[in-house]
Motif scaffolding. Sequence first.
Motif, PDB file in Angstrom:
ATOM      1  N   GLY A 166       5.890  11.593 -12.153  1.00 42.38           N
ATOM      2  CA  GLY A 166       5.901  10.389 -11.312  1.00 42.38           C
ATOM      3  C   GLY A 166       4.795   9.765 -11.301  1.00 42.38           C
ATOM      4  N   LEU A 167       3.964   9.856 -12.371  1.00 41.47           N
ATOM      5  CA  LEU A 167       2.633   9.015 -12.586  1.00 41.47           C
ATOM      6  C   LEU A 167       2.990   7.769 -13.282  1.00 41.47           C
ATOM      7  CD1 LEU A 167       0.496  11.730 -14.093  1.00 41.47           C
ATOM      8  CD2 LEU A 167      -0.024  10.673 -11.895  1.00 41.47           C
ATOM      9  N   ARG A 168       2.203   6.623 -13.181  1.00 42.55           N
ATOM     10  CA  ARG A 168       2.542   5.406 -13.694  1.00 42.55           C
ATOM     11  C   ARG A 168       1.606   4.995 -14.976  1.00 42.55           C
ATOM     12  NH1 ARG A 168      -0.676   0.726 -12.735  1.00 42.55           N
ATOM     13  NH2 ARG A 168      -1.489   1.670 -11.075  1.00 42.55           N
ATOM     14  N   SER A 169       2.287   5.090 -15.974  1.00 43.04           N
ATOM     15  CA  SER A 169       1.602   4.538 -17.272  1.00 43.04           C
ATOM     16  C   SER A 169       0.777   3.492 -17.354  1.00 43.04           C
ATOM     17  CB  SER A 169       2.580   4.682 -18.589  1.00 43.04           C
ATOM     18  OG  SER A 169       1.708   4.839 -19.714  1.00 43.04           O
ATOM     19  N   ALA A 170      -0.517   3.570 -17.749  1.00 47.67           N
ATOM     20  CA  ALA A 170      -1.203   2.210 -17.717  1.00 47.67           C
ATOM     21  C   ALA A 170      -1.685   1.704 -19.237  1.00 47.67           C
ATOM     22  CB  ALA A 170      -2.778   2.456 -16.941  1.00 47.67           C
ATOM     23  N   SER A 171      -1.957   2.458 -19.999  1.00 47.75           N
ATOM     24  CA  SER A 171      -2.461   2.256 -21.612  1.00 47.75           C
ATOM     25  C   SER A 171      -2.352   3.650 -22.140  1.00 47.75           C
ATOM     26  CB  SER A 171      -3.799   1.703 -21.400  1.00 47.75           C
ATOM     27  OG  SER A 171      -4.738   2.501 -20.693  1.00 47.75           O
ATOM     28  N   SER A 172      -2.873   3.293 -23.566  1.00 48.99           N
ATOM     29  CA  SER A 172      -2.917   4.647 -24.474  1.00 48.99           C
ATOM     30  C   SER A 172      -3.962   4.100 -25.515  1.00 48.99           C
ATOM     31  CB  SER A 172      -1.593   4.826 -25.014  1.00 48.99           C
ATOM     32  OG  SER A 172      -1.007   3.749 -25.957  1.00 48.99           O
ATOM     33  N   GLY A 173      -4.294   5.188 -26.547  1.00 46.45           N
ATOM     34  CA  GLY A 173      -5.282   4.822 -27.606  1.00 46.45           C
ATOM     35  C   GLY A 173      -5.048   5.954 -28.621  1.00 46.45           C
ATOM     36  N   ARG A 174      -5.926   5.889 -29.712  1.00 52.75           N
ATOM     37  CA  ARG A 174      -5.660   6.839 -30.855  1.00 52.75           C
ATOM     38  C   ARG A 174      -7.097   6.690 -31.237  1.00 52.75           C
ATOM     39  NH1 ARG A 174      -0.627   5.176 -34.712  1.00 52.75           N
ATOM     40  NH2 ARG A 174       1.042   5.443 -33.065  1.00 52.75           N
ATOM     41  N   VAL A 175      -7.407   8.311 -31.438  1.00 57.52           N
ATOM     42  CA  VAL A 175      -8.964   8.571 -31.914  1.00 57.52           C
ATOM     43  C   VAL A 175      -8.846   9.655 -33.181  1.00 57.52           C
ATOM     44  CG1 VAL A 175     -10.877   9.746 -31.214  1.00 57.52           C
ATOM     45  CG2 VAL A 175      -9.510   8.618 -29.576  1.00 57.52           C
ATOM     46  N   ALA A 176      -9.484   9.313 -34.265  1.00 55.04           N
ATOM     47  CA  ALA A 176      -9.884  10.121 -35.124  1.00 55.04           C
ATOM     48  C   ALA A 176     -10.384  11.445 -34.878  1.00 55.04           C
ATOM     49  CB  ALA A 176     -10.540   9.371 -36.545  1.00 55.04           C
ATOM     50  N   CYS A 177      -9.872  12.510 -35.160  1.00 53.93           N
ATOM     51  CA  CYS A 177     -10.507  13.929 -34.718  1.00 53.93           C
ATOM     52  C   CYS A 177     -10.295  14.850 -35.810  1.00 53.93           C
ATOM     53  CB  CYS A 177      -9.681  14.478 -33.549  1.00 53.93           C
ATOM     54  SG  CYS A 177      -9.973  13.623 -32.092  1.00 53.93           S
ATOM     55  N   PRO A 178     -11.310  14.601 -37.256  1.00 52.80           N
ATOM     56  CA  PRO A 178     -10.992  15.655 -38.137  1.00 52.80           C
ATOM     57  C   PRO A 178     -11.305  16.886 -37.620  1.00 52.80           C
ATOM     58  CG  PRO A 178     -12.789  14.189 -38.497  1.00 52.80           C
ATOM     59  CD  PRO A 178     -12.080  13.696 -37.157  1.00 52.80           C
ATOM     60  N   PHE A 179     -10.637  18.013 -38.234  1.00 48.00           N
ATOM     61  CA  PHE A 179     -10.831  19.468 -38.055  1.00 48.00           C
ATOM     62  C   PHE A 179     -11.805  19.992 -39.514  1.00 48.00           C
ATOM     63  CE2 PHE A 179      -7.016  20.873 -35.191  1.00 48.00           C
ATOM     64  CZ  PHE A 179      -7.467  19.962 -34.522  1.00 48.00           C
ATOM     65  N   GLY A 180     -13.012  20.049 -39.148  1.00 43.18           N
ATOM     66  CA  GLY A 180     -13.829  20.648 -39.983  1.00 43.18           C
ATOM     67  C   GLY A 180     -14.358  21.779 -39.855  1.00 43.18           C
ATOM     68  N   TYR A 181     -14.399  22.804 -40.794  1.00 49.32           N
ATOM     69  CA  TYR A 181     -14.818  24.165 -40.740  1.00 49.32           C
ATOM     70  C   TYR A 181     -15.770  24.607 -41.892  1.00 49.32           C
ATOM     71  CZ  TYR A 181     -10.603  24.161 -38.049  1.00 49.32           C
ATOM     72  OH  TYR A 181      -9.491  23.901 -37.025  1.00 49.32           O
ATOM     73  N   ALA A 182     -16.573  25.697 -41.353  1.00 47.91           N
ATOM     74  CA  ALA A 182     -17.642  26.096 -42.407  1.00 47.91           C
ATOM     75  C   ALA A 182     -16.874  26.739 -43.391  1.00 47.91           C
ATOM     76  CB  ALA A 182     -18.765  26.960 -41.690  1.00 47.91           C
ATOM     77  N   SER A 183     -15.928  27.651 -43.134  1.00 46.11           N
ATOM     78  CA  SER A 183     -15.243  28.477 -44.245  1.00 46.11           C
ATOM     79  C   SER A 183     -13.832  28.577 -43.989  1.00 46.11           C
ATOM     80  CB  SER A 183     -15.962  29.707 -44.261  1.00 46.11           C
ATOM     81  OG  SER A 183     -15.523  30.418 -43.030  1.00 46.11           O
ATOM     82  N   GLU A 184     -13.057  28.926 -44.670  1.00 47.68           N
ATOM     83  CA  GLU A 184     -11.506  29.415 -44.788  1.00 47.68           C
ATOM     84  C   GLU A 184     -11.631  30.515 -43.562  1.00 47.68           C
ATOM     85  OE1 GLU A 184      -7.817  30.886 -47.277  1.00 47.68           O
ATOM     86  OE2 GLU A 184      -9.480  30.082 -48.359  1.00 47.68           O
ATOM     87  N   GLY A 185     -12.160  31.240 -43.441  1.00 52.66           N
ATOM     88  CA  GLY A 185     -12.190  32.298 -42.285  1.00 52.66           C
ATOM     89  C   GLY A 185     -12.373  31.855 -40.994  1.00 52.66           C
ATOM     90  N   SER A 186     -13.395  30.785 -40.821  1.00 51.85           N
ATOM     91  CA  SER A 186     -13.657  30.298 -39.710  1.00 51.85           C
ATOM     92  C   SER A 186     -12.586  29.063 -39.257  1.00 51.85           C
ATOM     93  CB  SER A 186     -14.873  29.291 -39.866  1.00 51.85           C
ATOM     94  OG  SER A 186     -15.206  28.494 -38.759  1.00 51.85           O
ATOM     95  N   ALA A 187     -11.876  28.754 -40.177  1.00 49.95           N
ATOM     96  CA  ALA A 187     -10.853  27.745 -39.813  1.00 49.95           C
ATOM     97  C   ALA A 187      -9.462  28.648 -39.568  1.00 49.95           C
ATOM     98  CB  ALA A 187     -10.190  27.147 -41.285  1.00 49.95           C
ATOM     99  N   VAL A 188      -9.336  29.832 -39.912  1.00 50.45           N
ATOM    100  CA  VAL A 188      -8.287  30.545 -39.612  1.00 50.45           C
ATOM    101  C   VAL A 188      -8.502  30.918 -38.000  1.00 50.45           C
ATOM    102  CG1 VAL A 188      -7.099  32.800 -39.576  1.00 50.45           C
ATOM    103  CG2 VAL A 188      -7.464  31.353 -41.724  1.00 50.45           C
ATOM    104  N   ARG A 189      -9.964  31.324 -37.661  1.00 52.49           N
ATOM    105  CA  ARG A 189      -9.842  31.882 -36.423  1.00 52.49           C
ATOM    106  C   ARG A 189      -9.826  30.852 -35.213  1.00 52.49           C
ATOM    107  NH1 ARG A 189     -15.892  33.672 -36.886  1.00 52.49           N
ATOM    108  NH2 ARG A 189     -15.646  33.894 -34.583  1.00 52.49           N
ATOM    109  N   GLY A 190     -10.224  29.682 -35.659  1.00 50.52           N
ATOM    110  CA  GLY A 190     -10.334  28.451 -34.950  1.00 50.52           C
ATOM    111  C   GLY A 190      -8.820  27.899 -34.557  1.00 50.52           C
TER     112      GLY A 190
END
Length: 241
Positions: A166-190
């Motif tokens: 029941g809200l009224r839509s007003a506007s929208s946008g897009r943002v770049a959010c790259p996922f960067g991890y120190a290692s493959e193991g860190s990526a899996v956990r994240g």
Amino acid sequence: MTPTLVPHHPARDWAEIQERMLVPLYEAVYERLGVGAGSRVLGLGCGSGLALLMAAARGARVAGVDRDHARVELARERLPEGVAVTEGVPEGLPYDVFTAFHATDRILPELTALTRSAQPGSTVVLGGWGPAERCATEAVLRVAARLADRRPGFRTDLDGLVAASGLRSASSGRVACPFGYASEGSAVRGLLSTGAFDEAVRATDLSQVEKEIAEALAPYVRADGTVWMPNVFRYVVARVR
């Protein structure tokens, strides 16, 4: 080859690895809305509180809500003394900005409550994945759907949520959010800490899910062992009628 992983602690992995991936989204929304001194922000699904901490740093009064007890406890540790973080939506809703940066269909009851309790004209922001072709992580998240034997369901219809609540839509946008991890193991956990793989873990087992996430990550592992996945996120700004 599956990376050697440290013990899996979803809430802390979210706080220490994954939550910061959406900092560009938080910053873009706060800048667009002019969040600062005088703003009163309630974070729905606030996680371990990083987005609230950023709003507070801009001078806003903040509070948060999350259904995950462990994340609530971490948010209370991180945020300034006196900031309320609860597992249920507070009564009265004396806020003018409501954020749900990790919106899913599960948040519909809270959004519907806003239409009844919040002041007309209050701002509600929902965040989620952008176009599939601009989200490298999409290929990895499809592992969750396959292992759980269901259609991919991690993409949320933000406009549908706005209309259904029941809200009224007003506007929208897009943002770049790259996922960067120190290692493959860190990526899996994240990635495991996002909750997107919970159903897959229940349907198979954690070690199998870890193995298949690692395999899906292979194209994004760089020569130095770090992982880099470009993504675009979308947000919708709506108003309480």
